[in-house]
Design a protein around this motif. Structure first.
Motif, PDB file in Angstrom:
ATOM      1  N   THR A 131     -46.756   6.810   9.878  1.00 16.51           N
ATOM      2  CA  THR A 131     -46.864   8.014   8.538  1.00 16.51           C
ATOM      3  C   THR A 131     -48.278   8.176   8.682  1.00 16.51           C
ATOM      4  O   THR A 131     -49.664   7.521   8.500  1.00 16.51           O
ATOM      5  N   ARG A 132     -48.624   9.506   8.611  1.00 12.61           N
ATOM      6  CA  ARG A 132     -49.597  10.337   8.612  1.00 12.61           C
ATOM      7  C   ARG A 132     -50.643   9.383   7.387  1.00 12.61           C
ATOM      8  O   ARG A 132     -50.682   9.276   5.900  1.00 12.61           O
ATOM      9  N   THR A 133     -52.058   9.424   7.584  1.00 13.35           N
ATOM     10  CA  THR A 133     -52.635   8.549   6.849  1.00 13.35           C
ATOM     11  C   THR A 133     -53.744   9.176   6.743  1.00 13.35           C
ATOM     12  O   THR A 133     -55.182   9.405   7.404  1.00 13.35           O
ATOM     13  N   LEU A 134     -54.652   8.821   5.320  1.00  9.20           N
ATOM     14  CA  LEU A 134     -56.110   9.213   5.312  1.00  9.20           C
ATOM     15  C   LEU A 134     -56.851   8.888   4.234  1.00  9.20           C
ATOM     16  O   LEU A 134     -56.489   8.332   3.197  1.00  9.20           O
ATOM     17  N   GLY A 135     -57.656   7.845   4.800  1.00  3.25           N
ATOM     18  CA  GLY A 135     -58.204   7.243   4.598  1.00  3.25           C
ATOM     19  C   GLY A 135     -60.091   7.142   4.003  1.00  3.25           C
ATOM     20  O   GLY A 135     -60.535   8.073   4.633  1.00  3.25           O
ATOM     21  N   LEU A 136     -60.509   7.524   2.593  1.00  4.80           N
ATOM     22  CA  LEU A 136     -61.860   7.407   2.178  1.00  4.80           C
ATOM     23  C   LEU A 136     -62.681   6.378   2.480  1.00  4.80           C
ATOM     24  O   LEU A 136     -61.923   5.651   1.775  1.00  4.80           O
ATOM     25  N   PHE A 137     -63.427   6.618   2.512  1.00  9.97           N
ATOM     26  CA  PHE A 137     -64.590   5.743   3.087  1.00  9.97           C
ATOM     27  C   PHE A 137     -65.893   6.204   2.660  1.00  9.97           C
ATOM     28  O   PHE A 137     -66.164   7.294   2.206  1.00  9.97           O
ATOM     29  N   PRO A 138     -66.684   4.851   2.200  1.00 12.95           N
ATOM     30  CA  PRO A 138     -68.337   5.306   1.994  1.00 12.95           C
ATOM     31  C   PRO A 138     -68.635   4.855   3.278  1.00 12.95           C
ATOM     32  O   PRO A 138     -68.682   4.278   4.330  1.00 12.95           O
TER      33      PRO A 138
END
Length: 334
Positions: free
Chosen positions: A271-278
């Motif tokens: 699935t299209r996945t967007l991870g938000l990271f520091p």
């Protein structure tokens, strides 16, 4: 060394960690196609892992019973402690499992494991999924796959569930927002999720699901009631078991989350996945980024300001709702 016929991977921690261990099973199955590859994990993780075609059996630590009896009965040729567990390691030795692999950074492994892997996860620049492959070195396997090789090694498929399909609307793009992480990583601010949903509310063809546990849902309801009140948002926190969540992830057009288990489940099923990271090692995408053919990340450009409070991380807050909305709108067009 005789090829093993029965291999057990022990990974008794959290969902994301177990997902990133699945490529180990995929590679072992390709290397030893005749072998039975089993996984020992926690009960709440098991429903999703049972959808990997590279695992012959998924056993929960709860149903395994007394570890010594379990190892005596199962007669494994090799056990790989991808997550250290003193009790399991002692039981495997007592049962005389021929090859017992553990990291040398646990003192008790020197007395319980006869195959030691010498590496440090904290100091390494490798991704977590690659680090798991270093546990194969004591078995004579030197290969560490490149990151673009990992998606094919998951073998994970999302199930179909009629109750989940009933949530979907024809002609609509459905995206999942998973705001919380059960404390596993730095979280994107809840007011950013609210601003994202509000911005996307102008597009009648985009619908959003907010997912999480029942406890996380209560927290979101207290701290971000405006998010759940938006007409384009449906709150399904606490309404789906892990099997149902995986089905929803597979049925939707994309997922947005910080570093947490559902992020890796989404990447693993394609699935299209967007991870938000520091930009903070070892919390950055270099170590924990989602690995999938349609996985992406957003990470703050500037160096970390040294914030200690994970609830007010300026690095995460610097990722704007507009940036995330642009990604989701691009997904909706394709």
């Amino acid at each position: 060394m005789r090829p093993p016929d029965r291999i057990l991977i022990c990974r008794t921690d959290n969902i994301g960690d177990v997902v990133l261990t699945l490529p180990l099973a995929g590679y072992l199955k390709s290397r030893f196609p005749q072998a039975r590859i089993d996984l020992l994990c926690r009960a709440y993780v098991a429903p999703a892992m049972r959808h990997s075609r590279f695992l012959d059996r998924v056993i929960t630590i709860e149903e395994a019973g007394e570890p010594a009896d379990f190892f005596e009965q199962e007669r494994y040729d090799a056990v790989i402690f991808a997550f250290p567990d003193r009790r399991l390691a002692k039981a495997a030795k007592r049962a005389r499992v021929p090859q017992r692999v553990g990291t040398s950074h646990r003192l008790y492994h020197w007395f319980t494991c006869n195959r030691l892997a010498h590496f440090s996860r904290v100091k390494s620049n490798l991704h977590e999924a690659q680090l798991n492959f270093l546990l194969l070195k004591p078995l004579g396997i030197e290969h560490v796959p490149q990151l673009d090789e990992m998606p094919a090694l998951y073998g994970l498929e999302a199930p179909r569930r009629p109750a989940v399909d009933a949530l979907l609307q024809a002609g609509t793009r459905h995206f999942i927002l998973h705001p919380k992480s059960n404390g596993s990583g730095r979280e994107w601010p809840l007011d950013h999720f609210t601003a994202l949903a509000r911005e996307l509310s102008t597009d009648p063809q985009i619908r959003l699901f907010v997912t999480g546990s029942a406890a996380e849902g209560s927290l979101i309801a207290q701290q971000a009631p405006d998010l759940l009140a938006l007409p384009n948002v449906e709150n399904v926190c606490g309404k789906l078991d892990l099997d149902g969540l995986l089905a929803l992830i597979g049925a939707c057009d994309g997922l947005v989350a910080s570093s947490t288990g559902p992020l890796h489940l989404s990447a693993a099923v394609g699935t299209r996945t967007l991870g938000l990271f520091p930009p903070i090692k070892p919390l950055d995408p270099g170590r924990w980024g989602p690995l999938g053919t349609r996985a992406e990340v957003l990470c703050a450009d500037q160096p970390c300001a040294g914030c200690k409070d994970t609830a007010t991380c300026t690095c995460m807050a610097s990722i704007t709702p507009q940036q995330v909305a642009a990604r989701l709108r691009a997904w909706a067009r394709n």
